[in-house]
Design a protein around this motif. Structure first.
Motif, short mmCIF file in Angstrom:
data_model
loop_
_atom_site.label_atom_id
_atom_site.label_comp_id
_atom_site.label_asym_id
_atom_site.label_seq_id
_atom_site.Cartn_x
_atom_site.Cartn_y
_atom_site.Cartn_z
N ILE A 240 1.30 40.01 -2.21
CA ILE A 240 0.92 41.32 -2.72
C ILE A 240 1.16 42.40 -1.65
O ILE A 240 1.55 43.52 -1.96
N PHE A 241 0.96 42.05 -0.38
CA PHE A 241 1.28 42.99 0.69
C PHE A 241 2.77 43.33 0.65
O PHE A 241 3.16 44.50 0.76
N SER A 242 3.61 42.32 0.47
CA SER A 242 5.05 42.56 0.37
C SER A 242 5.38 43.35 -0.89
O SER A 242 6.27 44.21 -0.88
N TRP A 243 4.66 43.06 -1.98
CA TRP A 243 4.89 43.79 -3.23
C TRP A 243 4.59 45.28 -3.04
O TRP A 243 5.33 46.13 -3.49
N ARG A 244 3.49 45.57 -2.34
CA ARG A 244 3.19 46.96 -2.02
C ARG A 244 4.35 47.58 -1.23
O ARG A 244 4.76 48.71 -1.48
N GLY A 245 4.84 46.80 -0.25
CA GLY A 245 5.94 47.30 0.56
C GLY A 245 7.19 47.55 -0.27
O GLY A 245 7.85 48.57 -0.10
N PHE A 246 7.49 46.63 -1.19
CA PHE A 246 8.66 46.83 -2.05
C PHE A 246 8.50 48.06 -2.92
O PHE A 246 9.45 48.82 -3.12
N LEU A 247 7.30 48.28 -3.46
CA LEU A 247 7.06 49.49 -4.25
C LEU A 247 7.31 50.73 -3.39
O LEU A 247 7.93 51.71 -3.83
N TYR A 248 6.79 50.68 -2.16
CA TYR A 248 6.96 51.83 -1.28
C TYR A 248 8.43 52.02 -0.92
O TYR A 248 8.95 53.15 -0.95
N PHE A 249 9.13 50.92 -0.61
CA PHE A 249 10.54 51.03 -0.25
C PHE A 249 11.36 51.52 -1.45
O PHE A 249 12.35 52.24 -1.28
N LYS A 250 10.99 51.11 -2.65
CA LYS A 250 11.72 51.57 -3.83
C LYS A 250 11.54 53.07 -4.01
O LYS A 250 12.50 53.79 -4.30
N TRP A 251 10.32 53.53 -3.79
CA TRP A 251 10.06 54.98 -3.86
C TRP A 251 10.84 55.71 -2.76
O TRP A 251 11.47 56.73 -3.01
N ARG A 252 10.83 55.15 -1.53
CA ARG A 252 11.54 55.79 -0.44
C ARG A 252 13.06 55.80 -0.69
O ARG A 252 13.76 56.76 -0.35
N HIS A 253 13.57 54.72 -1.32
CA HIS A 253 14.99 54.67 -1.63
C HIS A 253 15.39 55.81 -2.54
O HIS A 253 16.44 56.44 -2.38
N LEU A 254 14.53 56.11 -3.52
CA LEU A 254 14.80 57.24 -4.41
C LEU A 254 14.77 58.56 -3.64
O LEU A 254 15.62 59.43 -3.84
N GLU A 255 13.77 58.70 -2.76
CA GLU A 255 13.66 59.94 -1.97
C GLU A 255 14.85 60.08 -1.01
O GLU A 255 15.30 61.19 -0.73
N LEU A 256 15.33 58.96 -0.50
CA LEU A 256 16.41 58.99 0.48
C LEU A 256 17.76 59.39 -0.12
O LEU A 256 18.68 59.77 0.62
N GLN A 257 17.89 59.30 -1.43
CA GLN A 257 19.17 59.66 -2.05
C GLN A 257 19.58 61.07 -1.64
O GLN A 257 20.69 61.30 -1.14
N ASP A 258 18.68 62.03 -1.85
CA ASP A 258 19.00 63.42 -1.50
C ASP A 258 18.97 63.62 0.02
O ASP A 258 19.79 64.39 0.56
N GLU A 259 18.03 62.95 0.70
CA GLU A 259 17.92 63.13 2.15
C GLU A 259 19.20 62.71 2.86
O GLU A 259 19.71 63.41 3.75
N MET A 260 19.74 61.55 2.50
CA MET A 260 20.93 61.06 3.19
C MET A 260 22.17 61.87 2.78
O MET A 260 23.11 62.01 3.57
N ARG A 261 22.17 62.40 1.57
CA ARG A 261 23.28 63.28 1.17
C ARG A 261 23.32 64.52 2.07
O ARG A 261 24.39 64.95 2.50
N ARG A 262 22.12 65.05 2.39
CA ARG A 262 22.08 66.21 3.28
C ARG A 262 22.55 65.84 4.69
O ARG A 262 23.21 66.64 5.36
N VAL A 263 22.20 64.63 5.14
CA VAL A 263 22.63 64.20 6.47
C VAL A 263 24.15 64.06 6.52
O VAL A 263 24.81 64.55 7.45
N VAL A 264 24.73 63.39 5.52
CA VAL A 264 26.19 63.18 5.50
C VAL A 264 26.91 64.52 5.43
O VAL A 264 27.89 64.77 6.16
N ASP A 265 26.43 65.42 4.57
CA ASP A 265 27.04 66.76 4.50
C ASP A 265 26.86 67.52 5.81
O ASP A 265 27.77 68.21 6.27
N GLY A 266 25.67 67.38 6.40
CA GLY A 266 25.39 68.08 7.65
C GLY A 266 26.27 67.61 8.79
O GLY A 266 26.72 68.42 9.61
#
Length: 388
Positions: A240-266
């Motif tokens: 369940i601890f890992s499941w929490r982590g996977f949920l968090y990483f899945k959320w972060r993966h969605l957030e990182l889509q735009d963040e990493m696009r800005r880094v690559v463009d930058g």
């Protein structure tokens, strides 16, 4: 001790009063860290001390009891080839404890040690005065930090809470907007699971569980699922601890889509201050497109790993088959580390870029050597990752 990074006025200047020589790359990187807030790869207790050292909660609930450790910079460090000999067995990443000589001026240097390196116990005894290495809270916290792939505040707070450590909130800042977005995401994810574990008549159960995603109470709330999955107490808790982590990483993966696009463009547009030397310019022209490719490849790999969770979870909530999800909870701790390491590196790149490289004013920009140092660290970190 692993490395001693030290300068003095005598070393920094020539004896004839000449201009100061250039700092080493390690010292430049240390100075850059001092100007950067905590990221998923850096827990900057030195900066937290400067910002909150006079706050009552800072003193009442310190992160470490030892005052020197409580001003340290903790880093998830990608090991270089010559650093592998510091350990009994090979590893990609180590947890580095950097102890600044002066938290207010990191250009003076620091001493450092890797958690778990050969001689680490001796360091704890001799330098920190810890008589009981296995029973001391500070030594235990260092080992706990070494056991996870990321220093993201959510994961650190979760891990320490599981073991009874609750440092003041100023040490592990999570913005209210991030918490609310994550709770909303988790609520959507676990709504179907709640119906399976509790039945459809439990009003608001998914909201209740989603709001507890940041606490250890989630283990207890999901105990009805434990019987369905036929897991031992330890396996269920770890899963369940890992499941929490996977949920968090899945959320972060969605957030990182735009963040990493800005880094690559930058990276494609960033112009360092001053005129770079030809060899530095050649390196920048070569590393930027390679870094962009590695960022995109790592994002793709993270998405593939998360799909393992999606398939297992889908079998449970859509087909009523608990077997794949049970296997996921058993395998989760192993997948969790590699996935977390990749997300942590991407998150660190995004955070570091925003703090140090998003300035538009010419005089706030880094010079070419400083910029090359940072891109080199990004490149080293990404190149160390396996195909998860």
């Amino acid at each position: 001790m692993n490395a001693v990074l030290q300068t003095s006025s005598a070393q920094a200047q020539g004896g004839n009063g000449s201009r100061p020589t250039k700092m080493s790359r390690d010292l430049r990187n240390l100075a850059n860290l001092g100007e950067t807030a905590s990221t998923s790869r850096v827990l900057n207790l030195s900066q937290i001390y400067l910002s909150f050292g006079d706050a009552p909660e800072y003193r009442a609930r310190p992160f470490f009891q030892d005052s020197r450790l409580n001003k340290a910079i903790i880093i998830k460090h990608t090991l270089r080839a010559n650093e592998q000999d510091s350990f009994h067995r090979p590893r990609r990443t180590a947890t580095k404890v950097v102890l600044p000589f002066d938290p207010e001026d990191l250009k003076l240097g620091a001493s450092s040690v890797f958690v778990g390196q050969i001689g680490f116990d001796k360091f704890c005894r001799d330098f920190l005065g810890l008589d009981d290495i296995n029973g001391d809270n500070d030594a235990q916290i260092l080992r706990l930090l070494d056991s996870i792939p990321s220093l993201d505040p959510f994961l650190v707070r979760e891990l320490l809470g599981r073991h009874g450590f609750k440092p003041a909130s100023c040490y592990l800042k999570i913005s209210n907007s991030d918490i609310q977005r994550m709770i909303g995401f988790a609520n959507t994810e676990i709504e179907k699971l709640v119906r399976i574990a509790f039945g459809s008549t439990v009003y608001g159960a998914s909201i209740k569980l989603a709001s507890k995603i940041l606490s250890n109470e989630l283990d207890k709330e999901l105990l009805p699922l434990k019987a369905t999955l036929r897991l031992s107490e330890e396996a269920f808790s770890d899963g369940i601890f890992s499941w929490r982590g996977f949920l968090y990483f899945k959320w972060r993966h969605l957030e990182l889509q735009d963040e990493m696009r800005r880094v690559v463009d930058g990276m494609a547009r960033y112009q360092p201050r001053g005129k770079p030397e030809p060899d530095v310019l050649d390196y920048l022209n070569e590393v930027r497109p390679r870094l962009a490719r590695r960022i995109i490849a790592t994002m793709t790999t993270v998405g593939r790993t998360l799909s393992i969770y999606d398939r297992a979870y889908g079998s449970l909530v859509e087909k009523g088959d608990p077997t794949p999800f049970r296997q996921f909870l058993l395998d989760g701790p192993d997948l969790f580390y590699d996935l977390g390491e990749s997300v942590a590196i991407l998150g660190h790149i995004s955070s570091f870029w925003n703090y140090r490289l998003s300035q538009s004013d010419y005089y706030d920009r880094l010079d070419a050597v400083e910029y090359a140092d940072i891109l080199m660290d990004f490149d080293d970190s990404l190149s160390s990752l396996p195909d998860v």
